[in-house]
Design an enzyme around this catalytic site. Structure first.
Site, short mmCIF file in Angstrom:
data_model
loop_
_atom_site.label_atom_id
_atom_site.label_comp_id
_atom_site.label_asym_id
_atom_site.label_seq_id
_atom_site.Cartn_x
_atom_site.Cartn_y
_atom_site.Cartn_z
CE LYS A 93 -4.41 -2.07 0.70
NZ LYS A 93 -4.42 -2.90 1.69
CD GLU A 115 -10.49 4.73 0.69
OE1 GLU A 115 -10.47 5.75 0.27
OE2 GLU A 115 -9.87 3.39 0.04
CB SER A 382 -0.08 -8.48 -0.87
OG SER A 382 -0.86 -9.26 -0.11
C1 PLP Z 1 -4.91 -3.76 1.41
C2 PLP Z 1 -4.02 -5.77 1.37
C3 PLP Z 1 -4.42 -6.29 0.04
C4 PLP Z 1 -5.89 -6.46 -1.13
O1 PLP Z 1 -5.66 -4.85 -1.59
P1 PLP Z 1 -5.80 -5.08 -3.34
O2 PLP Z 1 -5.53 -3.31 -3.75
O3 PLP Z 1 -5.94 -6.15 -3.83
O4 PLP Z 1 -3.77 -5.08 -3.41
C5 PLP Z 1 -3.80 -7.07 -0.32
N1 PLP Z 1 -3.06 -7.76 0.16
C6 PLP Z 1 -2.20 -7.21 2.03
C7 PLP Z 1 -1.71 -7.00 2.54
C8 PLP Z 1 -3.27 -5.59 2.19
O5 PLP Z 1 -2.91 -5.10 2.82
#
Ligand code: PLP
Length: 400
Positions: A93, A115, A382
């Site tokens: 993010k 948000e 992620s």
């Molecule tokens: C917020 C988040 C997601 C989901 O958001 P995307 O916009 O689909 O990437 C996925 N993995 C993590 C670790 C997150 O914090």
């Protein structure tokens, strides 16, 4: 064939998806934002400043890591992980927040709003606001405030105001509505940082561009490490920003398959899930046309996922297009499968993944065994799992 790498068109359309379905008062501000962003996107000074922040503040490039033990156990394809979990604040993010904050500064804005669902985007927004000395208000559903206390506390430590939202199911969808409402009334001094590739144009394009650093790095890294491109990319899909960030720089490589993994919750047939691409249909939500979970009367359904970051009834419009065109495939993984993958990565590799990312790991585990040892799966890790300790303990019925 439409050239997917130059999408969207100037009005933000990805085929029949995307666009700008908002109140009249937001059209002009969105046009100004799109113009400013179009200028910055090709401005060498802006690009240099962004690159420096990504390197020195976020910690990029993030490595790719060959998960040898896990690959060996599965006895099939080689699994490589793109380590977005090693970024400052613990997930992808921050890539987007650093970019949008620079834009806010350029536009002379004094105040950031955002948000948040799980709180990860709220924390990343509060982080960049603190650094640039901007006021920051984060809208968050009351339900999420209760279940994500550590992130609420983090945002407050970073100087942000957490604004509770009591409407609807009191989760992310409702927080997004409230943030859009705030933006309409405070357009002059306020910059709205959207946390994923959703919302009205130019957000889906802008957030994609800021996250595409993931795929650009990964493409170079996998070529340097293995001398070839991966057979498939795998990423979890909430709104879709980490997935599109990984996918986008590979769209013109026809040999590379792409799998977006949605939250199957308690199973698609149970109705308790967050998988609009797997089990929804096209409609309009939060300023864009895309796949949604809605009833026949247009009412948005309640969503469910063990991971708060995937708990959203819509998805970015570019994914809707990639699904229809067949370039990417979208599948769903259940809460239980994600939890099993979570534990497996902890024990095999000594890496505690976020519950969101565990959905992508689960898909890799499903696919790897039936593939050959010289084939490659590149999975976007992620985020890290520190934020999920309480959810894991609750799900497994063990005390923290
Ligand atoms: C917020 C988040 C997601 C989901 O958001 P995307 O916009 O689909 O990437 C996925 N993995 C993590 C670790 C997150 O914090």
């Amino acid at each position: 064939m439409t050239d997917t790498t130059t999408f969207p068109d100037e009005n933000g359309h990805f085929g029949p998806y995307g666009g700008r379905f908002v109140a009249e008062t937001l059209i002009l501000p969105l046009q100004q934002l799109a113009q400013e962003y179009a200028n910055c996107r090709i401005d060498p000074e802006f690009i240099a400043e962004l690159d420096a922040d990504l390197q020195h503040y976020v910690g990029r490039p993030s490595p790719i890591y060959h998960a040898k033990s896990l690959s060996r156990e599965l006895g099939g394809a080689q699994i490589y992980l793109k380590r977005e979990d090693l970024n400052h604040t613990g997930a992808h993010k921050i890539n987007n927040c650093v970019g949008q904050a620079l834009l806010a500064k350029r536009m002379g804005k004094q105040r950031i709003i955002a948000e948040t669902g799980a709180g990860q985007h709220g924390v990343a927004s509060a982080t960049v606001a603190a650094r640039l000395g901007l006021e920051c208000d984060v809208y968050m559903g009351e339900t999420d405030i209760e279940r994500q206390q550590p992130n609420v506390y983090r945002m407050r430590l970073l100087g942000a105001n957490v604004c509770p939202v009591g409407s609807g199911a009191r989760t992310l969808k409702d927080a997004l509505n409230e943030a859009l409402r705030d933006w309409v009334s405070n357009i002059d001094d306020t910059f709205y940082i959207i946390g994923t590739v959703a919302g009205p144009h130019p957000y889906p394009q802008m957030v994609r561009d800021f996250q595409a650093v993931i795929g650009r790095e990964a493409r170079q890294q996998i070529l340097a490490m293995t001398g070839r491109l991966p057979d498939a990319l795998i990423a979890c899909v909430g709104g879709g920003s980490n997935a599109i960030g990984l996918f986008h720089p590979f769209l013109d490589d026809p040999s590379v398959a792409m799998y977006g993994v949605e939250a199957g919750g308690e199973g698609l047939e149970s109705g308790r899930h967050s998988a609009p691409l797997s089990a929804g249909r096209p409609g309009v939500l939060h300023g864009n046309r895309t796949y949604l979970m809605e009833y026949d009367d247009g009412q948005i359904m309640q969503t469910h996922s063990i991971s708060a970051g995937l708990d959203y009834p819509g998805v970015g419009p570019e994914h809707a297009w990639l699904k229809d065109s067949g370039r990417a495939r979208y599948v769903a993984v259940t809460d239980r499968e994600a939890l099993d993958a979570f534990h497996r990565l902890c024990l095999s590799e000594g890496i505690i993944p976020a519950l969101e990312s565990s959905h992508a790991i689960a898909q890799a585990i499903k696919m790897a065994a039936s593939m050959q040892p010289d084939q490659i799966l590149l999975v976007n890790l992620s985020g890290r799992g520190d934020k999920d300790m309480q959810s894991i303990a609750d799900a497994e019925g063990i005390g923290l």
